[in-house]
Structures are given as structure tokens and as C-alpha cells.
Design a protein around this motif. Structure first.
Motif: not given
Length: 510
Positions: A498-510
């Protein structure tokens, strides 16, 4: 010539009987070793789960029988024990064996069986194992006798005063007033009981509990949680289960509290030295006086490691090494460390050629070197379950470590790396969940090796520690503990994903 006094005749009779009893003990233990050896040779991968349970029940009961026979003929103060028969006991392993024995019996009667353990409890306790076994066996036998349906649970907890409490809970009828009044009296049973028995079990348990300096608490569960059934508890005060001599012992010495060691040494003096060192280092251990006794121990009980004197009567250490290496696996692969005063190259080569994993030079003078030598071999064999702990408020993932990993990549590569991490974590999760259900130990070991590396790379320390523990439990085939640790590991995996997925989404939104 005057006749002997009756008491003198009795003593003489006892003395003449002891050798016969020792011979009988030898024959009983040989027979028990054959039973255990036969069980170990069965390929359990080809058996249904119920048959596996019953085989484990046979194995653990046979091991207890061997210890009861030996204990009946062993004088107090034997090497490795004090005058009360106290020695180190690996509590997680002990509870696993207890569950293995009684789970099969519960299934046979159509009952559920569970082991309820707290997150934190002592890894090692200092107690007379046979006495503890006899008390809990009588508790469980009583619960099994009167519980016709439902569940029997073994619950362990450590209270605020550091009493260690073993509770046996059942869904049976509970105790009526007459049963409670007569519970600890010899051969006194309530007249309305329709179960067979002599009324000795709880009397024996109470007598042994008094000897330990412990306490039995008995309640009907309606007083505890409003349900039917009984709760019988053994309460061990801190002074009963802990070793006061270890309180101020150096904490920077090697910790062997996760190990069960067989030490073979023929010299009584060196036996005492080895026993004292292993006791101080926290290991659970047994002592063998020669090579033949060493083989007998190995055939009837499981150990993590063997310390082996090379110069022993009846069967030398070299012959023990060669014999064990020819035995069926996994026994053939047990780590063995030789102890010898002969450390010339020719001797060392012969010892290693026979199958030793390490050599400790005599004389044994420094406990830290002795413990370190054992620990090196254990770590080389991936034997020791990590005893690192993390605080409850420690993060599931270290953001600093994860971000440091991601900073090594550019934006496109970072997205691909995160996708791969998520994919690998999900894949491992699915496979561990499946393998834990089927108790596929080799597959669990393979997946936890992957998970240890993955968790370490992204800074998921709690997951990494759980993966290491699950890997070790799977290596030893400890069924109930594998299931418990797998559930805990999978829960951590869900949080990490769950944490890694959230991190991935944050980086994709940059």
C-alpha cells in the motif's frame, strides 16, 4: 551372625535393583528411538494433513516418554541441571511441540485446537522441563477428556508482575462444586462424572506445581467471559522461570537463546564447564557422555547443532561424524562442531574430512570465544532466527531509505523500478499465501529469500525481520509457528504494498 535391619535390607534391595532399572531404561529408550526414527523416515509430503498431524503426535509423545524414563532414573545434580533438575528451555520450540502433540489428539476427537501466544514473551525459560510437561499434559488430558465439542486452547501470557501464565481453556461443562472441592485430592472424583479415570491427573499436577514453587488457578469460564467451559492455569512467578545468575550477565556476549544444542563430552569436569557456558549463553542443551549416547540423542530428538568431543570412549567423535553424515536427511545435515586439544593440520584435516563444520580448540577458557565460535557456524548455516526487534512506532518502511533508492534513478526509470517492486511484492505475497496453506516449506523458503532482499532494499525492516523468521521456521518444518508467522508476514506485506503504491502514484503525478 545377626540379621540385617529391615531398612538396611530395603537399601540393599534398591541398590541391587538400580542396575536392572538402568538396563531396562536403555532398552526402553532404544525402542523409543526406533519409533521416532521410523516416524522421521516417513515421507510426509505424500501424506494427507490428518496423517501428518497424527505422526507429529506420535513423535512428540515418544520424545516425552523417553524423557520420563530417563528422568525417573537420573539422580538430581546431573550435568546440565541443578539439584531441582532446572535447565534452559526454548519456549517457542517447546510450545510448538506441545501443539504438535495435542493438535492430533483434538482432531481425532473432532475438536478444534489453538495456540494463543502474545507478541512478546521469553524466548528461554529456566525450569525443569519434565515437570512442566507433566503438569501441562495432565491439564490438557483433563480438558480433552471432558470437552465433547468446540475448542481447546493453550494460552500464554506474561502479567504485569512478570508471572508467566499457561492457561488451558476448553468448551466443556466446566467444574461443579463437588469437582472443585475434590480436584486436587488423590483418587477423589465427583460421583456424577461419566468419564473413565482414577482421579489422579490433577492431584499429580498440583503436587508437581507445589514442588516448582508455582500456583494452579482454576475457574469456570462463565466467571471470565460468560461462556461454557473451564480455564485451568499454571502460574510461574518470575523467580521460578528465570535464572537469577543471568540478571547481571554481560549483554555483549553471543546470544544462543534460539538454539537447542547437544553437547558430547566424556570428562565430567569439561561437561560441567560446557554446561555452565551454554547455560550462561542462553542455549537449551542436553549432555551426552560418549559417542553412543550422542547417536541415541540424535535419533530420538531434534537439535540445531552438535558440540562433539573428538576423544570419547565407546565411539569416538570422528566415528560419530561419519555415522551422522550417512544418516537420512535432514539429520545428516545437522551442523557439528568438534572440540579437541589436537589442532595440528593433520588432525584438523581428518576432522573436517569426517564431516565437521567447525573446530573449537581446547582448553575452553573464555566464554565469549566459545559462544562466538558456535555463532559463526550457526550464521554460516543460516541457523539462528534473528532476534532483532523493532519498536511498535518504527515505520513499516523507512522513507529515507526508499527515497535514497529512488534518487539513484531518473524519472522514467524510477516509475519502472516502482512498478517492478510492486509486481514482485504482489507475486511473493500470492505465493507465500498459497504455500503457507499447503505447508510447502521449500517454496516458502524460496519466496522468503526473495522477500528478505526486497524488504531490505526498500527499508521495510519489520517485513525483513518477519521474512527471516518465516524462512527459519520453514527450514525447521515448524507447522503451527509457520502458519502464525506467515499470517503476520502477509499483513506486513499488505501495508508495504500500500505504501509503495502510494509512493508510485506520487511520483507519477509529479
Amino acid at each position: 551372625m545377626p540379621s540385617k535391619k529391615p531398612e538396611t535390607q530395603q537399601i540393599d534391595t534398591q541398590k541391587s535393583t538400580m542396575p536392572d532399572l538402568a538396563l531396562l531404561s536403555h532398552d526402553i529408550q532404544s525402542a523409543v528411538s526406533d519409533v521416532i526414527g521410523g516416524v522421521r523416515l516417513v515421507d510426509q509430503d505424500q501424506l494427507p494433513d490428518e496423517a501428518k498431524l497424527q505422526l507429529e503426535r506420535v513423535r512428540t509423545a515418544a520424545e516425552l516418554l523417553a524423557r520420563l524414563v530417563e528422568n525417573a532414573l537420573t539422580a538430581p545434580g546431573e550435568i546440565g541441571q541443578d539439584d531441582l533438575g532446572l535447565s534452559n528451555l526454548n519456549l517457542p520450540r517447546y510450545l510448538e511441540n506441545l501443539a504438535s502433540r495435542w493438535h492430533g489428539r483434538a482432531v481425532e476427537k473432532g475438536l478444534a485446537f489453538s495456540l494463543d501466544l502474545p507478541k512478546d514473551y521469553p524466548a528461554t525459560i529456566h525450569i525443569n522441563r519434565v515437570v512442566l510437561d507433566r503438569i501441562l499434559t495432565n491439564f490438557l488430558s483433563n480438558a480433552m477428556k471432558f470437552c465433547e465439542n468446540g475448542r481447546i486452547s493453550v494460552k500464554l501470557r506474561l502479567d504485569e508482575t512478570e508471572n508467566l501464565i499457561f492457561s488451558i481453556l476448553d468448551d466443556g461443562p466446566g467444574f461443579d462444586k463437588a469437582a472443585l472441592f475434590n480436584l486436587f485430592k488423590r483418587a477423589k472424583r465427583s460421583d456424577n462424572l461419566n468419564q473413565p479415570g482414577q482421579g489422579l491427573g490433577m492431584f499429580i499436577a498440583h503436587d508437581l506445581t507445589v514442588q516448582l514453587g508455582a500456583e494452579i488457578r482454576v475457574k469456570n469460564r462463565i466467571e471470565i467471559d460468560g461462556s461454557n467451559g473451564a480455564c485451568v492455569s499454571l502460574v510461574l512467578p518470575l523467580v521460578v522461570w528465570s535464572d537469577p545468575s543471568l540478571t547481571n550477565f554481560a549483554t555483549d556476549f553471543p546470544d544462543l537463546s534460539g538454539l537447542k544444542i547437544l553437547a558430547a563430552e566424556d570428562s565430567p569436569t569439561l561437561q560441567l564447564m560446557v554446561a555452565q557456558m551454554l547455560q550462561k549463553l542462553g542455549a537449551e542443551f542436553e549432555m551426552a557422555a560418549d559417542g553412543v549416547e550422542t547417536i541415541n540423542w540424535l535419533q530420538r530428538e531434534s537439535f540445531d547443532l552438535v558440540l562433539l568431543d573428538i576423544e570419547m570412549p565407546n565411539m569416538s567423535g570422528i566415528d560419530v561424524l561419519k555415522s551422522v553424515r550417512k544418516m537420512p536427511k535432514p539429520l545428516a545435515d545437522i551442523p557439528m562442531i568438534a572440540m579437541t586439544a589436537f589442532v595440528l593440520n593433520s588432525h584438523r584435516e581428518a576432522i573436517y574430512a569426517a564431516g565437521a563444520d567447525g573446530i573449537i580448540a581446547k582448553p575452553l577458557t573464555r566464554i565469549e570465544r566459545f559462544g562466538a565460535a558456535i555463532l559463526r557456524v550457526c550464521q554460516a548455516q543460516d541457523l539462528v532466527i534473528s532476534r532483532e526487534v523493532f519498536e511498535p512506532d518504527e515505520p513499516v518502511i523507512s522513507n529515507d531509505q526508499l527515497n535514497s533508492l529512488l534518487d539513484l534513478t531518473d524519472k522514467d526509470t524510477r516509475a519502472e523500478l516502482l512498478r517492478r517492486i510492486i509486481s514482485d511484492l504482489r507475486g511473493v505475497k500470492a505465493r507465500i499465501a498459497q504455500d503457507a496453506k499447503t505447508l510447502n516449506y521449500s517454496a516458502i523458503r524460496a519466496q522468503t529469500h526473495i522477500l528478505i532482499a526486497l524488504a531490505g532494499a526498500i527499508g521495510a525492516k519489520p517485513l525483513q525481520l518477519s521474512s527471516k523468521k518465516l524462512n527459519q521456521l520453514a527450514s525447521k518444518g515448524e507447522k503451527d509457528m509457520v502458519s502464525q508467522e506467515a499470517a503476520y508476514c502477509l499483513n506486513l506485506l499488505n501495508q508495504v504494498i500500500s505504501i509503495v503504491e502510494k509512493t508510485a502514484k506520487e511520483h507519477l503525478d509529479e
